[in-house]
Motif scaffolding. Structure first.
Motif, mmCIF file in Angstrom:
data_model
loop_
_atom_site.group_PDB
_atom_site.id
_atom_site.type_symbol
_atom_site.label_atom_id
_atom_site.label_comp_id
_atom_site.label_asym_id
_atom_site.label_seq_id
_atom_site.Cartn_x
_atom_site.Cartn_y
_atom_site.Cartn_z
ATOM 1 N N ALA A 165 18.867 -21.518 -9.414
ATOM 2 C CA ALA A 165 18.157 -20.383 -8.807
ATOM 3 C C ALA A 165 17.046 -20.879 -7.889
ATOM 4 C CB ALA A 165 17.587 -19.467 -9.887
ATOM 5 N N VAL A 166 16.306 -21.880 -8.323
ATOM 6 C CA VAL A 166 15.219 -22.424 -7.500
ATOM 7 C C VAL A 166 15.791 -23.075 -6.241
ATOM 8 C CG1 VAL A 166 13.456 -24.237 -7.407
ATOM 9 C CG2 VAL A 166 13.523 -22.652 -9.331
ATOM 10 N N LEU A 167 16.887 -23.781 -6.374
ATOM 11 C CA LEU A 167 17.510 -24.384 -5.189
ATOM 12 C C LEU A 167 17.911 -23.313 -4.182
ATOM 13 C CD1 LEU A 167 19.723 -27.211 -6.728
ATOM 14 C CD2 LEU A 167 17.708 -27.493 -5.274
ATOM 15 N N ARG A 168 18.515 -22.224 -4.666
ATOM 16 C CA ARG A 168 18.941 -21.135 -3.771
ATOM 17 C C ARG A 168 17.756 -20.417 -3.149
ATOM 18 N NH1 ARG A 168 22.184 -19.900 -7.960
ATOM 19 N NH2 ARG A 168 20.811 -18.214 -8.604
ATOM 20 N N TYR A 179 12.854 -32.027 -6.147
ATOM 21 C CA TYR A 179 12.915 -30.747 -5.442
ATOM 22 C C TYR A 179 12.325 -30.892 -4.035
ATOM 23 C CZ TYR A 179 13.830 -28.563 -9.980
ATOM 24 O OH TYR A 179 14.359 -28.203 -11.186
ATOM 25 N N GLY A 180 11.195 -31.570 -3.949
ATOM 26 C CA GLY A 180 10.569 -31.790 -2.650
ATOM 27 C C GLY A 180 11.441 -32.628 -1.733
ATOM 28 N N CYS A 181 12.045 -33.664 -2.294
ATOM 29 C CA CYS A 181 12.946 -34.521 -1.499
ATOM 30 C C CYS A 181 14.137 -33.728 -0.982
ATOM 31 C CB CYS A 181 13.426 -35.705 -2.336
ATOM 32 S SG CYS A 181 12.158 -36.929 -2.691
ATOM 33 N N SER A 182 14.692 -32.883 -1.844
ATOM 34 C CA SER A 182 15.827 -32.062 -1.439
ATOM 35 C C SER A 182 15.425 -31.083 -0.338
ATOM 36 C CB SER A 182 16.375 -31.300 -2.651
ATOM 37 O OG SER A 182 17.488 -30.525 -2.297
ATOM 38 N N ALA A 183 14.259 -30.454 -0.493
ATOM 39 C CA ALA A 183 13.781 -29.504 0.515
ATOM 40 C C ALA A 183 13.487 -30.207 1.831
ATOM 41 C CB ALA A 183 12.531 -28.779 0.008
ATOM 42 N N LEU A 184 12.908 -31.392 1.771
ATOM 43 C CA LEU A 184 12.603 -32.154 2.983
ATOM 44 C C LEU A 184 13.897 -32.493 3.723
ATOM 45 C CD1 LEU A 184 9.976 -34.778 3.588
ATOM 46 C CD2 LEU A 184 12.325 -35.377 4.097
ATOM 47 N N ALA A 234 8.316 -25.591 -6.987
ATOM 48 C CA ALA A 234 9.695 -25.346 -7.401
ATOM 49 C C ALA A 234 9.939 -25.866 -8.821
ATOM 50 C CB ALA A 234 10.667 -26.006 -6.421
ATOM 51 N N GLU A 235 9.390 -27.021 -9.130
ATOM 52 C CA GLU A 235 9.555 -27.583 -10.469
ATOM 53 C C GLU A 235 8.903 -26.694 -11.528
ATOM 54 O OE1 GLU A 235 9.556 -31.995 -12.295
ATOM 55 O OE2 GLU A 235 7.743 -31.470 -11.179
ATOM 56 N N ARG A 236 7.700 -26.198 -11.228
ATOM 57 C CA ARG A 236 7.026 -25.274 -12.161
ATOM 58 C C ARG A 236 7.849 -24.003 -12.339
ATOM 59 N NH1 ARG A 236 2.465 -26.946 -9.505
ATOM 60 N NH2 ARG A 236 2.426 -25.098 -8.182
ATOM 61 N N HIS A 255 24.886 -21.923 6.472
ATOM 62 C CA HIS A 255 24.253 -22.036 5.156
ATOM 63 C C HIS A 255 25.230 -21.851 4.012
ATOM 64 C CE1 HIS A 255 20.655 -22.162 7.440
ATOM 65 N NE2 HIS A 255 21.067 -21.098 8.079
ATOM 66 N N ASP A 256 26.511 -21.746 4.329
ATOM 67 C CA ASP A 256 27.494 -21.547 3.275
ATOM 68 C C ASP A 256 27.621 -22.760 2.386
ATOM 69 O OD1 ASP A 256 29.791 -19.551 5.273
ATOM 70 O OD2 ASP A 256 27.978 -19.017 4.169
ATOM 71 N N SER A 257 27.476 -23.935 2.948
ATOM 72 C CA SER A 257 27.587 -25.144 2.137
ATOM 73 C C SER A 257 26.447 -26.092 2.489
ATOM 74 C CB SER A 257 28.939 -25.816 2.371
ATOM 75 O OG SER A 257 29.136 -26.048 3.742
ATOM 76 N N PRO A 258 25.303 -25.892 1.829
ATOM 77 C CA PRO A 258 24.149 -26.754 2.124
ATOM 78 C C PRO A 258 24.432 -28.180 1.681
ATOM 79 C CG PRO A 258 23.679 -25.298 0.276
ATOM 80 C CD PRO A 258 25.018 -24.909 0.821
ATOM 81 N N PRO A 259 23.701 -29.108 2.256
ATOM 82 C CA PRO A 259 23.921 -30.504 1.891
ATOM 83 C C PRO A 259 23.539 -30.734 0.443
ATOM 84 C CG PRO A 259 21.955 -30.276 3.213
ATOM 85 C CD PRO A 259 22.620 -28.937 3.187
ATOM 86 N N PRO A 260 24.157 -31.723 -0.223
ATOM 87 C CA PRO A 260 23.822 -32.005 -1.616
ATOM 88 C C PRO A 260 22.384 -32.519 -1.703
ATOM 89 C CG PRO A 260 25.288 -33.685 -0.742
ATOM 90 C CD PRO A 260 25.166 -32.619 0.304
ATOM 91 N N PRO A 261 21.745 -32.367 -2.885
ATOM 92 C CA PRO A 261 20.379 -32.865 -3.044
ATOM 93 C C PRO A 261 20.329 -34.359 -2.820
ATOM 94 C CG PRO A 261 21.025 -31.525 -4.930
ATOM 95 C CD PRO A 261 22.229 -31.708 -4.070
ATOM 96 N N SER A 262 19.234 -34.834 -2.292
ATOM 97 C CA SER A 262 19.072 -36.276 -2.040
ATOM 98 C C SER A 262 18.702 -36.988 -3.302
ATOM 99 C CB SER A 262 17.971 -36.500 -1.014
ATOM 100 O OG SER A 262 18.307 -35.854 0.183
#
Length: 109
Positions: free
Chosen positions: A79-82, A6-11, A39-41, A102-109
């Motif tokens: 939901a957490v990703l959004r 989650y942190g990697c994706s947010a970064l 986010a994980e919690r 923001h319609d199509s955010p990049p995929p998670p890393s």
């Protein structure tokens, strides 16, 4: 302990989609590590609550229970990703980005 997914994706999202805000962080690694842990919690709590709230009175097989739990986990993660990892532009009113960005955010890393 390293940064979770989650942190990697947010970064990655912050660097790519919110460079101005990213540039103002005094310690991006610590910020996104903490955000990822929160986010994980949150995803776990949402998933657990959904599974418990949807527990049938009886007659559910182990396979059905596993599928329901997996579905709840996936819904909570989305939901957490959004809401946390890739919030809408309204959360960042000062960056001048359009909602189109923001319609199509990049995929998670």
């Amino acid at each position: 302990m390293g940064m979770n997914r989650y942190g990697c994706s947010a970064l990655a999202y912050g660097r790519q989609r919110r460079p101005r805000q990213y540039g103002t962080l005094p310690d991006p690694l610590a910020f996104f590590t903490n955000l990822g842990e929160r986010a994980e919690r949150q995803a776990g709590e949402q998933s657990d609550a959904t599974v418990l709230a949807g527990t049938p009175a009886g007659g559910e097989t182990d396979e059905q229970r596993s599928r329901r739990a997996l579905s709840s986990k996936n819904e909570a993660e989305q939901a957490v990703l959004r809401e946390v990892i890739r919030p809408p532009a309204a959360f960042f009113p000062d960056d001048g980005a359009s909602a189109r960005d923001h319609d199509s955010p990049p995929p998670p890393s």
